[in-house]
Design a protein around this motif. Structure first.
Motif, PDB file in Angstrom:
ATOM      1  N   GLU A  15     -15.358  11.255   0.840  1.00  0.00           N
ATOM      2  CA  GLU A  15     -15.614   9.980   1.509  1.00  0.00           C
ATOM      3  C   GLU A  15     -15.973   8.892   0.512  1.00  0.00           C
ATOM      4  O   GLU A  15     -15.623   7.723   0.687  1.00  0.00           O
ATOM      5  CB  GLU A  15     -16.738  10.155   2.536  1.00  0.00           C
ATOM      6  N   SER A  16     -16.652   9.270  -0.571  1.00  0.00           N
ATOM      7  CA  SER A  16     -17.075   8.278  -1.566  1.00  0.00           C
ATOM      8  C   SER A  16     -15.892   7.627  -2.291  1.00  0.00           C
ATOM      9  O   SER A  16     -16.041   6.556  -2.884  1.00  0.00           O
ATOM     10  CB  SER A  16     -18.001   8.936  -2.591  1.00  0.00           C
ATOM     11  N   LEU A  17     -14.722   8.275  -2.268  1.00  0.00           N
ATOM     12  CA  LEU A  17     -13.549   7.695  -2.929  1.00  0.00           C
ATOM     13  C   LEU A  17     -12.960   6.535  -2.128  1.00  0.00           C
ATOM     14  O   LEU A  17     -12.246   5.694  -2.677  1.00  0.00           O
ATOM     15  CB  LEU A  17     -12.473   8.766  -3.131  1.00  0.00           C
ATOM     16  N   PHE A  18     -13.220   6.514  -0.834  1.00  0.00           N
ATOM     17  CA  PHE A  18     -12.667   5.477   0.045  1.00  0.00           C
ATOM     18  C   PHE A  18     -13.806   4.803   0.802  1.00  0.00           C
ATOM     19  O   PHE A  18     -14.124   5.191   1.934  1.00  0.00           O
ATOM     20  CB  PHE A  18     -11.676   6.089   1.044  1.00  0.00           C
ATOM     21  N   PRO A  19     -14.457   3.811   0.198  1.00  0.00           N
ATOM     22  CA  PRO A  19     -15.596   3.146   0.863  1.00  0.00           C
ATOM     23  C   PRO A  19     -15.192   2.576   2.223  1.00  0.00           C
ATOM     24  O   PRO A  19     -14.017   2.285   2.470  1.00  0.00           O
ATOM     25  CB  PRO A  19     -15.958   2.026  -0.125  1.00  0.00           C
ATOM     26  N   SER A  20     -16.168   2.415   3.088  1.00  0.00           N
ATOM     27  CA  SER A  20     -15.894   1.980   4.466  1.00  0.00           C
ATOM     28  C   SER A  20     -15.206   0.632   4.523  1.00  0.00           C
ATOM     29  O   SER A  20     -14.323   0.410   5.363  1.00  0.00           O
ATOM     30  CB  SER A  20     -17.208   1.930   5.250  1.00  0.00           C
ATOM     31  N   TYR A  21     -15.570  -0.285   3.614  1.00  0.00           N
ATOM     32  CA  TYR A  21     -14.939  -1.609   3.646  1.00  0.00           C
ATOM     33  C   TYR A  21     -13.473  -1.541   3.251  1.00  0.00           C
ATOM     34  O   TYR A  21     -12.677  -2.383   3.644  1.00  0.00           O
ATOM     35  CB  TYR A  21     -15.690  -2.606   2.760  1.00  0.00           C
ATOM     36  N   LEU A  22     -13.081  -0.527   2.451  1.00  0.00           N
ATOM     37  CA  LEU A  22     -11.662  -0.343   2.132  1.00  0.00           C
ATOM     38  C   LEU A  22     -10.926   0.224   3.345  1.00  0.00           C
ATOM     39  O   LEU A  22      -9.837  -0.235   3.703  1.00  0.00           O
ATOM     40  CB  LEU A  22     -11.521   0.596   0.938  1.00  0.00           C
ATOM     41  N   ARG A  23     -11.515   1.239   3.988  1.00  0.00           N
ATOM     42  CA  ARG A  23     -10.856   1.894   5.121  1.00  0.00           C
ATOM     43  C   ARG A  23     -10.685   0.972   6.318  1.00  0.00           C
ATOM     44  O   ARG A  23      -9.775   1.147   7.129  1.00  0.00           O
ATOM     45  CB  ARG A  23     -11.665   3.128   5.554  1.00  0.00           C
ATOM     46  N   ARG A  24     -11.534  -0.045   6.406  1.00  0.00           N
ATOM     47  CA  ARG A  24     -11.558  -0.901   7.589  1.00  0.00           C
ATOM     48  C   ARG A  24     -10.213  -1.568   7.874  1.00  0.00           C
ATOM     49  O   ARG A  24      -9.756  -1.637   9.015  1.00  0.00           O
ATOM     50  CB  ARG A  24     -12.660  -1.955   7.430  1.00  0.00           C
ATOM     51  N   ASN A  25      -9.536  -2.073   6.829  1.00  0.00           N
ATOM     52  CA  ASN A  25      -8.296  -2.829   7.032  1.00  0.00           C
ATOM     53  C   ASN A  25      -7.038  -2.070   6.636  1.00  0.00           C
ATOM     54  O   ASN A  25      -5.937  -2.624   6.703  1.00  0.00           O
ATOM     55  CB  ASN A  25      -8.345  -4.158   6.256  1.00  0.00           C
ATOM     56  N   LEU A  26      -7.188  -0.833   6.186  1.00  0.00           N
ATOM     57  CA  LEU A  26      -6.010  -0.045   5.806  1.00  0.00           C
ATOM     58  C   LEU A  26      -5.124   0.209   7.018  1.00  0.00           C
ATOM     59  O   LEU A  26      -5.571   0.698   8.048  1.00  0.00           O
ATOM     60  CB  LEU A  26      -6.437   1.293   5.210  1.00  0.00           C
ATOM     61  N   LYS A  27      -3.835  -0.119   6.860  1.00  0.00           N
ATOM     62  CA  LYS A  27      -2.871   0.142   7.921  1.00  0.00           C
ATOM     63  C   LYS A  27      -1.984   1.343   7.598  1.00  0.00           C
ATOM     64  O   LYS A  27      -1.523   2.044   8.492  1.00  0.00           O
ATOM     65  CB  LYS A  27      -2.005  -1.097   8.155  1.00  0.00           C
ATOM     66  N   SER A  28      -1.760   1.559   6.284  1.00  0.00           N
ATOM     67  CA  SER A  28      -0.929   2.689   5.862  1.00  0.00           C
ATOM     68  C   SER A  28      -1.516   3.269   4.576  1.00  0.00           C
ATOM     69  O   SER A  28      -1.893   2.519   3.665  1.00  0.00           O
ATOM     70  CB  SER A  28       0.516   2.251   5.599  1.00  0.00           C
ATOM     71  N   ILE A  29      -1.570   4.608   4.520  1.00  0.00           N
ATOM     72  CA  ILE A  29      -2.031   5.268   3.308  1.00  0.00           C
ATOM     73  C   ILE A  29      -1.140   6.477   3.043  1.00  0.00           C
ATOM     74  O   ILE A  29      -0.801   7.232   3.954  1.00  0.00           O
ATOM     75  CB  ILE A  29      -3.520   5.682   3.419  1.00  0.00           C
ATOM     76  N   TYR A  30      -0.741   6.624   1.783  1.00  0.00           N
ATOM     77  CA  TYR A  30       0.146   7.707   1.363  1.00  0.00           C
ATOM     78  C   TYR A  30      -0.628   8.630   0.423  1.00  0.00           C
ATOM     79  O   TYR A  30      -1.001   8.228  -0.678  1.00  0.00           O
ATOM     80  CB  TYR A  30       1.367   7.156   0.629  1.00  0.00           C
ATOM     81  N   LEU A  31      -0.851   9.849   0.866  1.00  0.00           N
ATOM     82  CA  LEU A  31      -1.528  10.855   0.035  1.00  0.00           C
ATOM     83  C   LEU A  31      -0.673  12.108  -0.125  1.00  0.00           C
ATOM     84  O   LEU A  31      -1.142  13.128  -0.636  1.00  0.00           O
ATOM     85  CB  LEU A  31      -2.879  11.240   0.654  1.00  0.00           C
ATOM     86  N   ALA A  32       0.564  12.035   0.283  1.00  0.00           N
ATOM     87  CA  ALA A  32       1.440  13.214   0.307  1.00  0.00           C
ATOM     88  C   ALA A  32       1.697  13.772  -1.093  1.00  0.00           C
ATOM     89  O   ALA A  32       1.590  13.074  -2.101  1.00  0.00           O
ATOM     90  CB  ALA A  32       2.766  12.859   0.964  1.00  0.00           C
ATOM     91  N   PHE A  48      -1.548   7.759   8.175  1.00  0.00           N
ATOM     92  CA  PHE A  48      -1.183   8.664   7.084  1.00  0.00           C
ATOM     93  C   PHE A  48       0.323   8.939   7.122  1.00  0.00           C
ATOM     94  O   PHE A  48       0.810   9.669   7.987  1.00  0.00           O
ATOM     95  CB  PHE A  48      -1.975   9.958   7.181  1.00  0.00           C
ATOM     96  N   LYS A  49       1.027   8.329   6.184  1.00  0.00           N
ATOM     97  CA  LYS A  49       2.480   8.440   6.145  1.00  0.00           C
ATOM     98  C   LYS A  49       2.901   9.787   5.541  1.00  0.00           C
ATOM     99  O   LYS A  49       2.223  10.316   4.663  1.00  0.00           O
ATOM    100  CB  LYS A  49       3.086   7.280   5.343  1.00  0.00           C
ATOM    101  N   GLN A  50       4.014  10.285   6.019  1.00  0.00           N
ATOM    102  CA  GLN A  50       4.578  11.578   5.606  1.00  0.00           C
ATOM    103  C   GLN A  50       3.704  12.758   6.030  1.00  0.00           C
ATOM    104  O   GLN A  50       3.851  13.867   5.510  1.00  0.00           O
ATOM    105  CB  GLN A  50       4.815  11.614   4.078  1.00  0.00           C
ATOM    106  N   TYR A  51       2.790  12.509   6.945  1.00  0.00           N
ATOM    107  CA  TYR A  51       1.944  13.576   7.480  1.00  0.00           C
ATOM    108  C   TYR A  51       2.573  14.100   8.762  1.00  0.00           C
ATOM    109  O   TYR A  51       3.065  13.318   9.575  1.00  0.00           O
ATOM    110  CB  TYR A  51       0.538  13.036   7.756  1.00  0.00           C
ATOM    111  N   PRO A  52       2.618  15.417   9.000  1.00  0.00           N
ATOM    112  CA  PRO A  52       1.970  16.478   8.204  1.00  0.00           C
ATOM    113  C   PRO A  52       2.881  17.190   7.218  1.00  0.00           C
ATOM    114  O   PRO A  52       2.423  18.019   6.442  1.00  0.00           O
ATOM    115  CB  PRO A  52       1.532  17.456   9.292  1.00  0.00           C
ATOM    116  N   GLU A  53       4.191  16.894   7.220  1.00  0.00           N
ATOM    117  CA  GLU A  53       5.152  17.740   6.510  1.00  0.00           C
ATOM    118  C   GLU A  53       4.952  17.773   4.991  1.00  0.00           C
ATOM    119  O   GLU A  53       5.276  18.760   4.339  1.00  0.00           O
ATOM    120  CB  GLU A  53       6.592  17.311   6.837  1.00  0.00           C
ATOM    121  N   ASP A  54       4.402  16.688   4.403  1.00  0.00           N
ATOM    122  CA  ASP A  54       4.252  16.658   2.946  1.00  0.00           C
ATOM    123  C   ASP A  54       2.797  16.768   2.492  1.00  0.00           C
ATOM    124  O   ASP A  54       2.474  16.441   1.349  1.00  0.00           O
ATOM    125  CB  ASP A  54       4.878  15.374   2.383  1.00  0.00           C
ATOM    126  N   TYR A  55       1.936  17.236   3.379  1.00  0.00           N
ATOM    127  CA  TYR A  55       0.534  17.484   3.032  1.00  0.00           C
ATOM    128  C   TYR A  55       0.354  19.007   3.007  1.00  0.00           C
ATOM    129  O   TYR A  55       0.158  19.638   4.051  1.00  0.00           O
ATOM    130  CB  TYR A  55      -0.398  16.850   4.057  1.00  0.00           C
TER     131      TYR A  55
END
Length: 572
Positions: A306-323, A347-354
């Motif tokens: 959770e510390s890697l993605f502070p709440s103020y960053l997560r607030r406006n995120l519309k798309s995130i790629y972690l695949a 979360f794009k490309q989820y779940p097939e590439d996670y």
């Protein structure tokens, strides 16, 4: 009814006219014409054509005649990709007064100077986008920048991808194209960013992008530049209007701290296909709430906390790629699983590439199938804490034992000194208490030589040696016998052999002998019974050998007689 029929007939007639105006084998879609079937000329196009995509054809020579069927059109976009062009005239595009975008990519036989002359010859005042991909030029693009700096152009977008130039001269770029908003130089071989002052090239990270204040889109992907995170930070902070930043496949190892904070308008950040393992969320994304799309796919990230993605960053995120990261499917990933469960559409490309990489029993399985309960993870955490505590204690005990073993002679010596103070042994330098000519330090392996040779040859003419197997008092501690023996001996005699330096008690006795030697330099006699390598000796013993003389034993008749003479002289 008749009105409806008339309308349908009229539409069919209009459609017939448009289709008939589209040359074969091109395809026409309203104002866009696409031709890519080995044509050797540019045919006449419908009058309403504004975009021509003429690619994969054969136009070895391009001049004004080649463009003759386009001069009467209000053509705004001309794409001439991969047409095997070998020659292009300076005025080839001069009769296209409405041109806004030109793409000459993939015509690798053209030189940078030919292309620069052709661009300079364009007369359109609307030109704002130039695309020059896959030319395999290895030269700096300053010639192109200069060609595009003519007053009538207002170049906003420059794309030069898939070339092989190694230097990006950004001072030249900003000088000639100060209004540039979109720059893409990915898939090149850029190793150096430079500024120039009076043709003296140098690297200055603070000036690299300092003169491109309007830049909104920057793509530096697939290059070889080797800059530290700090230097990258200094390079990019002048870009206050940057909206899109892409640095893919550039071997970045982390997200530079405070970088995103200095780019207040950034909406899109792509750091995929790097070597990123982790970062400090509170500094990398310090007070950042502008990012809407974040790409971190295909890195080396195993745990997402959770510390890697502070709440103020997560607030406006519309798309995130972690695949395609090597996910460690353990309780450390529980937070990420909860976040995905709540905001799965982000979360794009989820779940097939996670896919789980570790532990081994989950390798290859989908992250979606791993969702442990809070209670299970709490139990694991309790066990982990217990294991950590026990491991810490174990490590401490091992370290303590190691220190005790390493300092065992210091410890024994300290114990000996305590015995001296408590029991009042005679001082080592008290001559009135001397009973022995010498205290012999030897190991069990050398006992036969000491008893059968050394004692017999030395104990004559009132010489008396203290031999532990003969003269130690029964019932006393060994340390007490050693202390008394050394204290009441005029000398300490070290019988040095390879076996002796392996004996714990011999090394302890040697340490006491060293103490006596420091008080009286003539109190030590070293007999070298056999050659011992200095590498195998304790440092203190090696020091004694370097600052004092020793007598070497030899088994020959002549040498042996000389040996005993020297020993008896030394033990008066």
């Amino acid at each position: 009814m008749s009105t409806t029929i008339c309308g349908m007939v009229l539409l069919l007639l209009i459609h017939s006219v448009v289709v008939e105006g589209c040359p074969q084998p091109c395809k026409c879609n309203r104002a866009i014409v696409t031709c890519h079937r080995e044509l050797q000329y540019i045919p006449k196009l419908p009058d309403d054509t504004k975009v021509l995509i003429f690619s994969g054809n054969y136009l070895p020579v391009i001049n004004q005649n080649t463009m003759s069927n386009l001069t009467m059109l209000k053509l705004t976009v001309l794409v001439l990709r991969n047409n095997r062009v070998q020659t292009i005239s300076k005025d080839a595009l001069s009769k296209l007064p409405f041109l806004e975008k030109i793409d000459l990519s993939g015509n690798k036989n053209l030189t940078i100077y030919q292309v620069a002359d052709t661009l300079r010859g364009i007369r359109s005042t609307y030109l704002h986008t130039v695309i020059l991909n896959s030319f395999y030029w290895d030269k700096d693009l300053s010639t192109i920048y200069q060609a595009l700096s003519v007053p009538q152009f207002k170049i906003k977008t420059l794309i030069s991808e898939g070339n092989t130039f190694t230097i990006l001269n950004l001072t030249s770029l900003s000088r000639h194209l100060p209004e540039l908003e979109h720059l893409s130089v990915k898939f090149n071989s850029i190793q150096t960013f430079i500024t120039d002052h009076a043709q003296r090239f140098k690297f200055n990270p603070d000036e690299i992008f300092n003169h491109l204040p309007q830049l909104e889109v920057l793509d530096l992907s697939e290059n070889k530049f080797n800059v530290t995170n700090d230097v990258l930070f200094r390079m990019l902070i002048p870009l206050k209007n940057l909206l899109n930043l892409t640095i893919r496949h550039c071997a970045l190892t982390t997200i530079p701290k405070n970088l995103i904070f200095r780019l207040p308008k950034l909406r899109y950040l792509d750091l995929s296909q790097n070597h990123i393992k982790t970062w400090k969320g509170n500094t990398a994304f310090s007070n950042v709430s502008s990012i809407e799309v974040l790409r971190l796919d295909m890195n080396y990230i195993t745990v997402f906390k959770e510390s890697l993605f502070p709440s103020y960053l997560r607030r406006n995120l519309k798309s995130i790629y972690l695949a395609n990261n090597p996910f460690s499917c353990t309780c450390k990933l529980l937070w990420l699983r909860k976040w995905i469960e709540e905001k799965s559409k982000r979360f794009k490309q989820y779940p097939e590439d996670y896919i789980c990489s570790t532990p081994i029993e989950l390798h290859g399985s989908l992250l979606k199938s791993y969702f442990p309960s809070d209670r299970k993870c709490e139990s694991i955490n309790e066990l982990l804490i217990a294991f950590t505590v026990l491991s810490t204690i174990g490590i401490f005990v091992v370290m303590l034992a190691s220190l005790v073993y390493k300092g065992r002679w210091h410890i024994r010596h300290a114990i000996y000194l305590c015995h001296v103070r408590r029991k009042g042994y005679e001082g080592m330098d008290d001559v009135s208490n001397i009973l022995y000519s010498g205290f012999v330090v030897y190991c069990e392996e050398d006992q036969e030589w000491v008893k059968d040779k050394f004692v017999k040859m030395v104990e004559i003419n009132d010489r008396k040696l203290c031999i532990h197997h003969r003269d130690f008092d029964g019932g006393k501690l060994i340390i007490d016998n050693i202390a008394n023996g050394i204290a009441r001996s005029k000398k300490v005699i070290l019988i040095l052999s390879r076996a002796m330096i392996q004996s714990d008690w011999c090394l302890f006795e040697m340490r006491l002998a060293h103490t006596k030697f420091l008080k009286r330099a003539d109190s030590l006699l070293i007999i070298m019974l056999e050659t011992v390598s200095p590498d195998d000796m304790p440092k203190s013993l090696h020091t004694l050998l370097t600052i004092s003389t020793y007598i070497r034993w030899s088994g020959g008749l002549t040498e042996e007689e000389e040996f005993w003479k020297k020993v008896r002289r030394a033990i008066k």
